[in-house]
Design a protein around this motif. Structure first.
Motif, PDB file in Angstrom:
ATOM      1  N   ALA A   1       0.827  -1.272  -0.047  1.00 26.13           N
ATOM      2  CA  ALA A   1      -0.033   0.074   0.045  1.00 26.13           C
ATOM      3  C   ALA A   1       0.904   1.252  -0.058  1.00 26.13           C
ATOM      4  O   ALA A   1       1.929   1.265   0.465  1.00 26.13           O
ATOM      5  CB  ALA A   1      -0.941   0.053   1.352  1.00 26.13           C
ATOM      6  N   PRO A   2       0.410   2.394  -0.703  1.00 27.14           N
ATOM      7  CA  PRO A   2       1.093   3.780  -0.630  1.00 27.14           C
ATOM      8  C   PRO A   2       1.234   4.048   0.890  1.00 27.14           C
ATOM      9  O   PRO A   2       0.497   3.674   1.604  1.00 27.14           O
ATOM     10  CB  PRO A   2       0.140   4.551  -1.519  1.00 27.14           C
ATOM     11  N   GLU A   3       2.200   4.960   1.062  1.00 20.56           N
ATOM     12  CA  GLU A   3       2.370   5.471   2.562  1.00 20.56           C
ATOM     13  C   GLU A   3       1.326   6.444   3.068  1.00 20.56           C
ATOM     14  O   GLU A   3       1.022   6.430   4.100  1.00 20.56           O
ATOM     15  CB  GLU A   3       3.447   6.341   2.591  1.00 20.56           C
ATOM     16  N   ALA A   4       0.746   7.408   2.188  1.00 19.80           N
ATOM     17  CA  ALA A   4      -0.104   8.319   2.571  1.00 19.80           C
ATOM     18  C   ALA A   4      -1.484   7.987   1.938  1.00 19.80           C
ATOM     19  O   ALA A   4      -1.855   7.620   0.751  1.00 19.80           O
ATOM     20  CB  ALA A   4       0.199   9.729   2.136  1.00 19.80           C
ATOM     21  N   TRP A   5      -2.664   8.286   2.675  1.00 15.22           N
ATOM     22  CA  TRP A   5      -3.990   8.029   2.334  1.00 15.22           C
ATOM     23  C   TRP A   5      -4.590   9.312   2.823  1.00 15.22           C
ATOM     24  O   TRP A   5      -4.287  10.042   3.550  1.00 15.22           O
ATOM     25  CB  TRP A   5      -4.604   6.773   2.830  1.00 15.22           C
ATOM     26  N   VAL A   6      -5.809   9.501   2.044  1.00 14.42           N
ATOM     27  CA  VAL A   6      -6.658  10.479   2.386  1.00 14.42           C
ATOM     28  C   VAL A   6      -8.109   9.859   2.721  1.00 14.42           C
ATOM     29  O   VAL A   6      -8.550   9.128   1.672  1.00 14.42           O
ATOM     30  CB  VAL A   6      -6.901  11.801   1.406  1.00 14.42           C
ATOM     31  N   LEU A   7      -8.735  10.205   3.802  1.00 14.09           N
ATOM     32  CA  LEU A   7      -9.959   9.413   4.292  1.00 14.09           C
ATOM     33  C   LEU A   7     -11.133  10.302   3.447  1.00 14.09           C
ATOM     34  O   LEU A   7     -11.395  11.654   3.801  1.00 14.09           O
ATOM     35  CB  LEU A   7     -10.189   9.777   5.716  1.00 14.09           C
ATOM     36  N   ARG A   8     -12.047   9.681   2.937  1.00 13.84           N
ATOM     37  CA  ARG A   8     -13.206  10.350   2.132  1.00 13.84           C
ATOM     38  C   ARG A   8     -14.405   9.848   2.565  1.00 13.84           C
ATOM     39  O   ARG A   8     -14.624   8.543   2.860  1.00 13.84           O
ATOM     40  CB  ARG A   8     -12.769  10.387   0.503  1.00 13.84           C
ATOM     41  N   ALA A   9     -15.457  10.521   2.240  1.00 10.31           N
ATOM     42  CA  ALA A   9     -16.747  10.059   2.602  1.00 10.31           C
ATOM     43  C   ALA A   9     -17.446   9.933   1.093  1.00 10.31           C
ATOM     44  O   ALA A   9     -17.161  10.482   0.217  1.00 10.31           O
ATOM     45  CB  ALA A   9     -17.804  11.199   3.255  1.00 10.31           C
ATOM     46  N   LEU A  10     -17.997   8.549   1.099  1.00 13.90           N
ATOM     47  CA  LEU A  10     -18.557   8.169  -0.226  1.00 13.90           C
ATOM     48  C   LEU A  10     -19.816   9.297  -0.291  1.00 13.90           C
ATOM     49  O   LEU A  10     -20.546   9.786   0.440  1.00 13.90           O
ATOM     50  CB  LEU A  10     -19.233   6.702  -0.037  1.00 13.90           C
ATOM     51  N   PRO A  11     -20.201   9.216  -1.789  1.00 12.11           N
ATOM     52  CA  PRO A  11     -21.385  10.441  -2.117  1.00 12.11           C
ATOM     53  C   PRO A  11     -22.487   9.803  -1.575  1.00 12.11           C
ATOM     54  O   PRO A  11     -22.863   8.310  -1.504  1.00 12.11           O
ATOM     55  CB  PRO A  11     -21.117  10.309  -3.543  1.00 12.11           C
ATOM     56  N   ARG A  12     -23.546  10.415  -1.007  1.00  7.80           N
ATOM     57  CA  ARG A  12     -24.655  10.130  -0.526  1.00  7.80           C
ATOM     58  C   ARG A  12     -25.817  10.822  -1.056  1.00  7.80           C
ATOM     59  O   ARG A  12     -25.781  12.243  -1.271  1.00  7.80           O
ATOM     60  CB  ARG A  12     -24.664  10.513   1.031  1.00  7.80           C
ATOM     61  N   THR A  13     -26.976  10.059  -1.406  1.00  8.55           N
ATOM     62  CA  THR A  13     -27.996  10.767  -1.952  1.00  8.55           C
ATOM     63  C   THR A  13     -29.209  11.510  -1.057  1.00  8.55           C
ATOM     64  O   THR A  13     -29.783  12.185  -1.510  1.00  8.55           O
ATOM     65  CB  THR A  13     -28.745   9.697  -2.894  1.00  8.55           C
ATOM     66  N   GLN A  14     -28.916  11.055   0.209  1.00 10.12           N
ATOM     67  CA  GLN A  14     -29.826  11.771   1.166  1.00 10.12           C
ATOM     68  C   GLN A  14     -29.121  11.535   2.490  1.00 10.12           C
ATOM     69  O   GLN A  14     -28.138  10.501   2.895  1.00 10.12           O
ATOM     70  CB  GLN A  14     -31.080  11.024   1.289  1.00 10.12           C
ATOM     71  N   GLU A  15     -29.526  12.402   3.519  1.00 12.84           N
ATOM     72  CA  GLU A  15     -28.945  12.248   4.778  1.00 12.84           C
ATOM     73  C   GLU A  15     -29.882  12.729   5.969  1.00 12.84           C
ATOM     74  O   GLU A  15     -30.841  13.360   5.716  1.00 12.84           O
ATOM     75  CB  GLU A  15     -27.674  13.157   4.959  1.00 12.84           C
ATOM     76  N   ILE A  16     -29.725  12.082   7.209  1.00 15.27           N
ATOM     77  CA  ILE A  16     -30.446  12.620   8.325  1.00 15.27           C
ATOM     78  C   ILE A  16     -29.697  13.896   9.005  1.00 15.27           C
ATOM     79  O   ILE A  16     -28.697  13.507   9.400  1.00 15.27           O
ATOM     80  CB  ILE A  16     -30.843  11.536   9.423  1.00 15.27           C
ATOM     81  N   LEU A  17     -30.306  15.121   9.217  1.00 10.21           N
ATOM     82  CA  LEU A  17     -29.395  16.003   9.575  1.00 10.21           C
ATOM     83  C   LEU A  17     -30.047  16.553  10.851  1.00 10.21           C
ATOM     84  O   LEU A  17     -31.443  16.667  10.797  1.00 10.21           O
ATOM     85  CB  LEU A  17     -29.531  17.360   8.517  1.00 10.21           C
ATOM     86  N   LYS A  18     -29.278  16.892  11.625  1.00 10.32           N
ATOM     87  CA  LYS A  18     -29.762  17.327  12.836  1.00 10.32           C
ATOM     88  C   LYS A  18     -29.852  18.805  13.109  1.00 10.32           C
ATOM     89  O   LYS A  18     -28.845  19.683  12.651  1.00 10.32           O
ATOM     90  CB  LYS A  18     -28.915  16.876  14.229  1.00 10.32           C
ATOM     91  N   ILE A  19     -31.036  19.410  13.301  1.00 13.91           N
ATOM     92  CA  ILE A  19     -31.203  21.044  13.407  1.00 13.91           C
ATOM     93  C   ILE A  19     -31.551  21.100  14.764  1.00 13.91           C
ATOM     94  O   ILE A  19     -32.341  20.797  15.401  1.00 13.91           O
ATOM     95  CB  ILE A  19     -32.346  21.244  12.608  1.00 13.91           C
ATOM     96  N   TYR A  20     -30.663  22.512  15.298  1.00 15.51           N
ATOM     97  CA  TYR A  20     -30.762  22.645  16.665  1.00 15.51           C
ATOM     98  C   TYR A  20     -31.542  24.193  16.863  1.00 15.51           C
ATOM     99  O   TYR A  20     -31.352  24.969  15.949  1.00 15.51           O
ATOM    100  CB  TYR A  20     -29.534  23.083  17.354  1.00 15.51           C
TER     101      TYR A  20
END
Length: 940
Positions: free
Chosen positions: A381-400
Motif C-alpha cells: 500500500a502507498p504510504e499516504a492516504w486521504v479519508l473520504r466520505a462516499l457520495p450520499r443521495t440523502q442524509e439525516i440532518l440534526k437541526i438545533y
C-alpha cells in the motif's frame, strides 16, 4: 425525527447534568471483541427515521473491547485498581474500566463529545507548560510532556489533540446566541485530587493516576460521574456566590473577536497547536493510541489525511496497522485516528501520490473501502492516504433551535438533493412548535465548533444543504463532526461594542479626542461615538455600532502610537447591574503580573477560573481604569489588589479619580501582597507576602474581611531652581500631585529604594524571589553605609506652619501606618506625652528621622526605633538641593523646591482580614453544595 431533551445527557459537557437512570452501554464482550453504543455525532449520523419521538438521552458511544493488561491500571470510572489481567478499553478515547463498571459509564467518548455540548464556547489556550497530575481531555493520557491548558476553564490537552477538543469552555457572558437565565453545573472530568470526596456518597472520587471524578467549574461541587446525575442540575456558585459575577449579568457581543480578546488575555507568540510544529514532516499525532517510533515487526505506519485542507497544510495522523491488515481494519483505524464514530461503510481511503512520484497514477487511483468481500492486505500500500466520505443521495440532518427554552435539544430531518436552507427551515419550524411563525422570520445558521473559535455562517435561502454537507466533508471530515446547524430568528441584532482606548494625551476635551482618533485611525463618525471620556487619565470609551468596524478599530489602535506613546485597546463587557441578586457583591480583581517574582501571571489564570474572567483585570493592560469602568454601575462591589504597596497606591489613586462616576463610591479594597515590603498588607493582616496559599481560602477571607478606614494623603511637588542651581542634580519640573497611603521618605531610605528600582529595571529577570530582592536591598545598603549626606542641612520642615528644628539625620520619613521597611515599627511602642498614640485613621502623620544605614538596620531588627520629630496634619518641606524621595515604595529624584503634605479628603475603605479563620464551606479541594447538611460520620 429524533429529539433529545435539553436537560438530558446532551447538556453534560456544556453545563448540563446527566439524567438519572439514562441508558448506558452495557455490552457483553469476549476477548478481542468490540462494541459501539449510542448514536453518531455528526450532523448526519446515519439511518435515523424522520419524524417525532419522545426525547431520550444519548449513550456514551464508546468502542469497548477486552484487553490484556501488562502494567498496573486503574478504572477511569471508580478510580480503583483493576485486579487481574483483563480490562475493558475504548479503542477511540482510551477509557479504561472494570467489566463490572461498564453499565454505569456515563462519560461520553471523545468521538461524540462535540454533539453533547449544550452551548458551544471556544477555549483560550495559553503557552505550553508542564502540569503535574493532569490528563488530556481528548486522549485521556497524562500530560508527561509540555501541554496546553485553557486560561478560563480546567481543560488540559496535548498540543496535537487541540484540533479534536470540543468547544465546551465555561459560558461567562451572554452574547446574543442561546442566552438563558438558568445557570447549570459545568462539569469537568479528571481535575480532582486523590483525596477528594463525592458530594453525594461521600466516598473518594478523585485520583492522581487516572482522570476520574467530575467537578463543577463554577461552584466547586465534586462527585463521581455516576453520582453527578443525581445532583440538582442548577448551579448556585457555591461558597463564592456573593463574589462571582454571574454570566447572566454580563453581556458582550463578541461576533468578530476571539475569546482571548474578550477576556483581555495576551495571545501567545507560539505556533498554533496542531499546525505541524510537532515534527518536521507536518505530522500531528499517532492517533488515539499515540504510538511513536518505529513500528513493530509485521506492522507498518500510514499517514492519514482527513480532507483537502489537511493535504494542503500537510497535517496528517499516523496509524499503525499489521502489514496483512484487511482494508476494513485500516479504514476503522483511520476513523478512530480522527475520532469519527460513524459507520465505516460510508467512507473510503484514497491513495495520495508521493512528491517523488507525482505522475504515479496507479498509486493515486488506489482506493480502499469497507466491504466484507475485500481480502486485500496493505503489503504494497502507498504510504499516504486521504479519508473520504462516499457520495450520499440523502442524509439525516440534526437541526438545533437557537433558543434554549424548548423541550428538545434538536430535531432530525431528511435532506435530499432538492433540500435548500429555506425548505429545511420550513420543515423544522412545525417540529419546534412554531407553526404560526412565518418562514421569513428565520434563517439556517452553520456553526463550526472549533476548540479555539466558534464560527457562525448564515446560509443563503436557496443554497442546497446536501451540497454544503458534501463540501464540508471534502474539506475536512473532522470539521464535519464539529459542525452544527441552527434555526435562528432572522431578527437584526443591533451591535453595540465598547472599546476602551488608553494611552492618549491627558487633559483634552471630548471633541479633541474625537479629532485625534479620526486622524490616527480614521474612525467612522456614523458608526463610532465617544461614550465616556477620562481626560485626566488620557482614555476614552468608544461605542461602535458595527462588528466589522469594531474589529478594524481594535486591531488598528493596538498598532498605533499618538505623540510617541503606544495606544491600548480593550474590548469591554457590559454588566447588567439590574439583574444582580440583592446579596451579590462581586469582586473586582486587579493583578500586577510583574509583582511578587512574576507570580502574578499564575494568579491571573487561577482567578479567572475561580471567578468570572470578566472581573479579573491585568494592570499592565490599561491600568485600573478599564475595570473600574466596567463596574461603574454595580451598586455594591469590593476590590482585590494583587501586587506590592506601589500597585495598591496605583489602584487607590485611580479609584479616587473616578469615585464620582461610580454607583458604589466607596468600594472596600483588599490586598494580596506580592511585593517586597508589603507594609500595608501586613498592617491589614494579609501577611508579609503571598507564598502559594490556596486562592479559594484567600477569596473566602476577602468575603469575610472587615472594612476599616485608612487616611489618604496628598503630596504637592512644586519644584523650582533656587539661586546657585548649577549644582542641582535634576531639572526643574512642573508642579504635580501624588497620593500617599503608607509613608513618604526623603533621603537615605529613598536613595536605597531608587538604587533597587534601577537595578530591577536593568535586569528584571533576576528579581523573581522576595528573598533575592531583600538581598539586593542589603547589598545596596552596605554600599551606602559610609556616605554622609547631612540631610538636616539640605531641607527645612514646617509642621502646622511652625518651623521645626531637625536633629542630625540622613533620612526623614512621614509614616501613616505602623509598618515600614518590611514590617518594622519605626515610631516605636513607647508612650510619649508629647504625641498622641498613632492610628492609620486619625488624620495625623508621624515624622521620624534616621541617622543612616546602620540605624535603619537596627530599626528593622527591632533593636531601636526612629527619632520622633513631630506629629501633625499639614507639612511643608523645602528641599535646598535635588534629593531622593519615595512615596509608598516608588522612588525618584526630586528637584529643589517644596513638598506640601496634607489630608486628601475622604478616607479610603480598606478590608482587614478577620482574625479567625474563615469557616469551611466547600473549597474546591473538597467542595460541598452550599447549605447541604453533612451526613452522619462525615469526616471533618
Amino acid at each position: 425525527m429524533a429529539a433529545a431533551a435539553e436537560s438530558g445527557a446532551r447538556g453534560w459537557l456544556g453545563g448540563g447534568s446527566p439524567r438519572p437512570g439514562s441508558p448506558t452501554s452495557s455490552p457483553e464482550l469476549g476477548a478481542g471483541s468490540r462494541s459501539r453504543s449510542g448514536p453518531g455525532s455528526g450532523p448526519g449520523s446515519g439511518p435515523e427515521r424522520s419524524g417525532a419521538r419522545p426525547p431520550v438521552p444519548a449513550a456514551p458511544s464508546h468502542s469497548f473491547r477486552k484487553v490484556t493488561l501488562t502494567k498496573p491500571t486503574f478504572c477511569h470510572l471508580c478510580s480503583d485498581f483493576i485486579w487481574g489481567l483483563a480490562g475493558i478499553l475504548c479503542d477511540v478515547c482510551n477509557f479504561m474500566s472494570h467489566e463490572k463498571c461498564l453499565k454505569h459509564v456515563k462519560i461520553p467518548c471523545t468521538s461524540v463529545a462535540p454533539s453533547l455540548v449544550r452551548v458551544p464556547v471556544a477555549h483560550c489556550f495559553g503557552p505550553r507548560g508542564l502540569w503535574k497530575r493532569r490528563f488530556c481531555s481528548v486522549c485521556r493520557k497524562g500530560l508527561e510532556a509540555p501541554g496546553l491548558r485553557c486560561e478560563v476553564c480546567e481543560l488540559h490537552v496535548h498540543p496535537d489533540c487541540v484540533p479534536f477538543a470540543c468547544s465546551d469552555c465555561r459560558q461567562c457572558h451572554q452574547d446574543g446566541h442561546r442566552d438563558h437565565d438558568a445557570h447549570l453545573h459545568h462539569w469537568r472530568e479528571g481535575i480532582l485530587p486523590s483525596g477528594a470526596r463525592c458530594e453525594l456518597c461521600r466516598k473518594t472520587c478523585g485520583s492522581s493516576d487516572v482522570p476520574a471524578g467530575v467537578r463543577c467549574e463554577w461552584c466547586g461541587v465534586q462527585a463521581h460521574s455516576v453520582c453527578s446525575a443525581a445532583l440538582a442540575p442548577e448551579c448556585t456558585f457555591g461558597r463564592l456566590r456573593t463574589l462571582v459575577l454571574p454570566p447572566a449579568c454580563v453581556r458582550l457581543l463578541s461576533r468578530n473577536f476571539s475569546k482571548m480578546h474578550c477576556f483581555r488575555i495576551p495571545e501567545s507568540a507560539a505556533p498554533e497547536p496542531g499546525d505541524g510544529e510537532d515534527s518536521a514532516d507536518g505530522s500531528v499525532s499517532a492517533g488515539p493510541g499515540r504510538e511513536v517510533g518505529a513500528p513493530e515487526s509485521g506492522k507498518q505506519t500510514l499517514k492519514i489525511f482527513d480532507g483537502s485542507d489537511a493535504m494542503q497544510r500537510n497535517h496528517f495522523r499516523v496509524v499503525t496497522v499489521p502489514r496483512l491488515a484487511r482494508s476494513q481494519e485500516v479504514l476503522e483505524a483511520a476513523l478512530r485516528a480522527y475520532y469519527i464514530p460513524e459507520d465505516p461503510q460510508g467512507f473510503q481511503l484514497q491513495a495520495v501520490p508521493t512528491p517523488a512520484q507525482p505522475g504515479h497514477t496507479a498509486a493515486a487511483g488506489k482506493v480502499w473501502s469497507a466491504g466484507p468481500s475485500e481480502e486485500e492486505g496493505c503489503r504494497a500500500a502507498p504510504e499516504a492516504w486521504v479519508l473520504r466520505a462516499l457520495p450520499r443521495t440523502q442524509e439525516i440532518l440534526k437541526i438545533y433551535p437557537a433558543w434554549l427554552k424548548l423541550g428538545v435539544a434538536y430535531v432530525s430531518i431528511r435532506v435530499t438533493p432538492q433540500s435548500t436552507a429555506r425548505s429545511v427551515v420550513l420543515e423544522v419550524l412545525p417540529l419546534l412548535g412554531c407553526q404560526a411563525e412565518g418562514v421569513e422570520g428565520f434563517q439556517l445558521v452553520e456553526v463550526h465548533m472549533g476548540s479555539r473559535q466558534v464560527q457562525r455562517t448564515v446560509l443563503a435561502d436557496e443554497e442546497p444543504v446536501l451540497d454544503r454537507l458534501r463540501e464540508i466533508r471534502q474539506t475536512s471530515l473532522r470539521q464535519m463532526s464539529q459542525t452544527r446547524f441552527y434555526v435562528a430568528e432572522n431578527s437584526v441584532l443591533a451591535p453595540r461594542i465598547s472599546l476602551f482606548v488608553g494611552g492618549l494625551p491627558p487633559g483634552l476635551s471630548p471633541q479633541e479626542y474625537r479629532s485625534l482618533l479620526d486622524e490616527a485611525v480614521a474612525s467612522k463618525a456614523a458608526l463610532v461615538t465617544v461614550s465616556h471620556v477620562y481626560s485626566a487619565q488620557g482614555a476614552v470609551v468608544l461605542d461602535v455600532a458595527c462588528f466589522a468596524e469594531a474589529e478594524r478599530l481594535y486591531m488598528l489602535v493596538r498598532d498605533t502610537a499618538v505623540r510617541g506613546r503606544p495606544l491600548t485597546a480593550l474590548v469591554l463587557p457590559e454588566v447588567l447591574h439590574t439583574k444582580l441578586a440583592p446579596d451579590c457583591r462581586p469582586l473586582l480583581v486587579f493583578v500586577n503580573p510583574r509583582s511578587g517574582g512574576l507570580k502574578g501571571r499564575d494568579l491571573l489564570c487561577s482567578f479567572r477560573k475561580l471567578l468570572n474572567p470578566h472581573q479579573v483585570f491585568e494592570l499592565t493592560s490599561g491600568g485600573p481604569l478599564p475595570g473600574l469602568h466596567v463596574f461603574s454601575q454595580v451598586p455594591c462591589f469590593r476590590v482585590l489588589v494583587c501586587g506590592g504597596d506601589g500597585t495598591v497606591g496605583w489602584v487607590l489613586a485611580a479609584l479616587e479619580d473616578v469615585r464620582h462616576r461610580l454607583a458604589c463610591p466607596e468600594p472596600a479594597v483588599a490586598i494580596l501582597p506580592l511585593g517586597t515590603g508589603n507594609d500595608l498588607g501586613r498592617v491589614l493582616r494579609w501577611g508579609a507576602g503571598y507564598s502559594g496559599e490556596d486562592l479559594f481560602s484567600v477569596l473566602l477571607s476577602v468575603d469575610e474581611a472587615d472594612a476599616v478606614l485608612v487616611d489618604r494623603w496628598t503630596i504637592l511637588l512644586d519644584a523650582h531652581e533656587p539661586a546657585g542651581g548649577e549644582d542641582s542634580e535634576a531639572d526643574a519640573e512642573p508642579p504635580k500631585i501624588v497620593q500617599m497611603s503608607n509613608y513618604c521618605g526623603i533621603g537615605i531610605d529613598a536613595e536605597l529604594s531608587l538604587d533597587f528600582h534601577q537595578a530591577r529595571e536593568e535586569e528584571p529577570g533576576k528579581f523573581t524571589s522576595r528573598l533575592h530582592n531583600k538581598g539586593v536591598y542589603v547589598r545596596v545598603g552596605l554600599q551606602k553605609i559610609s556616605h554622609s549626606r547631612s540631610l538636616h542641612r539640605a531641607l527645612r520642615l514646617q509642621v502646622e506652619q511652625q518651623e521645626v528644628e531637625l536633629p542630625s539625620i540622613e533620612g526623614l520619613i512621614f509614616i501613616n501606618i505602623p509598618s515600614w521597611g518590611s514590617g518594622a515599627d519605626l515610631w516605636g511602642s513607647d508612650s510619649d506625652s508629647r504625641f498622641e498614640k498613632p492610628r492609620m485613621d486619625d488624620g495625623l502623620l508621624e515624622v521620624v528621622g534616621v541617622t543612616g544605614v546602620v540605624h535603619m538596620g537596627q530599626v528593622q531588627s527591632g533593636l531601636r526605633s526612629g527619632i520622633r520629630i513631630a506629629q501633625g496634619s499639614y507639612f511643608r518641606v523645602t528641599l535646598l538641593k535635588a534629593t531622593p524621595v519615595q512615596v509608598d515604595g516608588e522612588p525618584w529624584v526630586q528637584a529643589p523646591g517644596h513638598l506640601i503634605i496634607s489630608a486628601a479628603g475622604p478616607k479610603v475603605h480598606m478590608l482587614r482580614k478577620a482574625k479567625q479563620k474563615p469557616r469551611k464551606a466547600g473549597p474546591p479541594k473538597d467542595a460541598r453544595a452550599d447549605g447541604a447538611p453533612a451526613p452522619e460520620g462525615d469526616p471533618k
